[in-house]
Design an enzyme around this catalytic site. Sequence first.
Site, PDB file in Angstrom:
ATOM      1  N   CYS A   1       4.323  -9.784  -5.018  1.00  0.00           N
ATOM      2  CA  CYS A   1       2.932 -10.138  -5.350  1.00  0.00           C
ATOM      3  C   CYS A   1       2.060  -9.740  -4.172  1.00  0.00           C
ATOM      4  CB  CYS A   1       2.806 -11.617  -5.696  1.00  0.00           C
ATOM      5  SG  CYS A   1       3.286 -12.733  -4.376  1.00  0.00           S
TER       6      CYS A   1
ATOM      7  N   ARG B   1       3.742 -16.206  -5.068  1.00  0.00           N
ATOM      8  CA  ARG B   1       3.722 -16.217  -6.534  1.00  0.00           C
ATOM      9  C   ARG B   1       4.938 -15.465  -7.074  1.00  0.00           C
ATOM     10  NH1 ARG B   1      -1.886 -13.614  -7.987  1.00  0.00           N
ATOM     11  NH2 ARG B   1      -1.445 -12.636  -5.981  1.00  0.00           N
TER      12      ARG B   1
END
Lengths: 303, 392
Positions: free
Chosen positions: A253, A258
């Site tokens: 990411c 994330r």
Amino acid sequence: MKRIAKLTSVLVGLFLASGAQASDALVTADWVQDNLANPNVRIFEVSVDTGVYERGHIPGAVHLDWHTDLVDPVKRDIADQAAFEAMLREAGVSRDTTVVLYGDNNNWFAAWGAWVFDVYGIEAKLLDGGRKLWEAQGLPLDTALVDHADSLIELPERNTALRARLNDVLDASEGRSAAKLVDIRSNDEYTGKVFAPEGVKELAVRAGHVPGAVNVPWGKIVKEDGTFKSADEIKAIYAEQGIDGSSPVITYCRIGERSSHTWFALKRILGYDARNYDGSWTEYGNAVGVPVVNVAGTVWTGK
Amino acid sequence: MLDIRLRSFAAAAILLAIAAGAWLLSADPAAKGLVFSLLTGAGLGVVLQRSRFCFLCNLRDFLDERDPRGVLAILVALGFGAILYSVVVMSWVPVPQPGRLPPNAHIGPVGPVLAVASFVFGLGMAISGSCLSAHFYRLGEGSATSPFAIVGAAVGFLLGFLTWNPLYLWSISESPALWLPHFLGHAGSLTLTLLIVGLLGILVHVLANWADWTAATAGPSNPLKAILVDRWPPVAAGLLVGTLSAIFYFRVAPLGVTAELGSLVRTGASGIGLLPGTLLGLDTLRGCATVVKQALLSNNGILVVGLVAGSLASALAADQFRPRRPTARQIARSVFGGLLLGWGAMTSLGCTVGVLLSGIHAGAVSGWVFLVFCTLGAWSGLRAPVLRRLAK
């Protein structure tokens, strides 16, 4: 006959084990409530908003500070073995402890925690839905800190098979390895329209994505209430993008937190061979000479 | 003067509106911070208005008339709040470890910039007529000058943002966030705080002209009048302010009244490109955080709304809602004083509530530095001949 019976029991055992692994990665709020007094369960909160844990956490939960406990505070790296081991000892985690993590911000940082735990040989579970769901269900919070008796756990060396480095990503991108790349950022980041999501500093000087990466934004695999979709649904979403577990997967990411969330789904829920690239776009998008696909053609500081 | 029935009705309607607002907000479980902020703000508004808890007026009463009541209320608030805070802080941070501070507590950087900014803030208090928290509660009393002081403070905040980067590079970046428990432990820190507060109390007692004030406050009063009309006694006011400060810290964040004002200015000014692209280090420091606004309702914004509404209800009930037309001179003074308040509050990361009260409660050295230099600034403003003429 005896041999067949033995073989059958082994197969059944394998089946059960893999089944247990697939569903065991997540626990529900009910399960946590039932196990609040279980001495073999240790719950950790990994929330990034300051003061959230102190003003009320799941009773008995231990606080893990993402900025200091899960990363090296000086160099860009995950927490080193000695520091992480000391933290686990103080929290009373031993080899037979079931570790459960939860946190704010959609469990992103809790998932990062789960990845770090896994790198050090402990398969932590996530409270599905995280802090948000616990609060939404009106479940009890506590402000008291519990001092758990220290343990003597010894951590193994890092399991490097769970972590992708820049070279691994380049190998995957340029066809030198069979690994597939998953970019879990928003489509606007993936196509290069923006350098970073709104409200976040632009820390990369190039926009776009790693050549060959498919885009599956992290939110696609969660439900409205923040819990993961079913394993079958997640499997189907990835299969559509050509990721079916037949070859290794690398998730990335912007800074790697994330993507830990997606890593958790692929590795721990689906059981795929998945690695998290924690350098992510803030490393790749700043690296010199690496190929980038920038569909939008955005130029850094360009007019 | 408004009719008593009209006033009572209006005050009750405002309190009902606050309750209804809290009830509406409570429908969203994620908004519990907003509910608590609204109610704490309203409570604070009532307490400040009823006890005339204004840092400048209390100091001026003491300097001019030797009236010790207001200053004692402040000292009680400082001491009692510090006791309650220590209960919270000790449970969150049982052992003060180097490099770690209690979450969110307003422990600001201590250095020459803080001293200068606090002094300027004190000067702004003297010129504009009060500090920022008091200007907010005076809005509820229908003050003619407070709106101008608040507008001036907004401009001051803008100037503060513009001077921030050079000041940060010159000094603030190297100013340490000093927390007393790091040096003295929790018990030592609290003891020292109470000792200083006690010594200041003795000093006030010795210098005060008690004869005038014991007579004024003695005597039985109708209990309803004592609550709704009379000025609340200093000890009660101090205990209530200290309590609100600690419970708000426990549930939401340290008390402060300037974060929303600063955030509005920062959001607006950066929206039209007035501010530098980066305010160096600002978002990493402890204090009344000014952030670029992402949501309409913020805890601090709704606290201030509650404060003004609570004060309005209380002022109406006490027949102290007295709007007047300000003179041009008053307006000019308020705007200029407000400007100094805004610059001082931005640069020192808060005001008499956010830095002084919440800081001293938490054991922050920055709170004490603010107390000393802000008092010096206010004293200069009230006493220095040139400034005195300006403040007249």
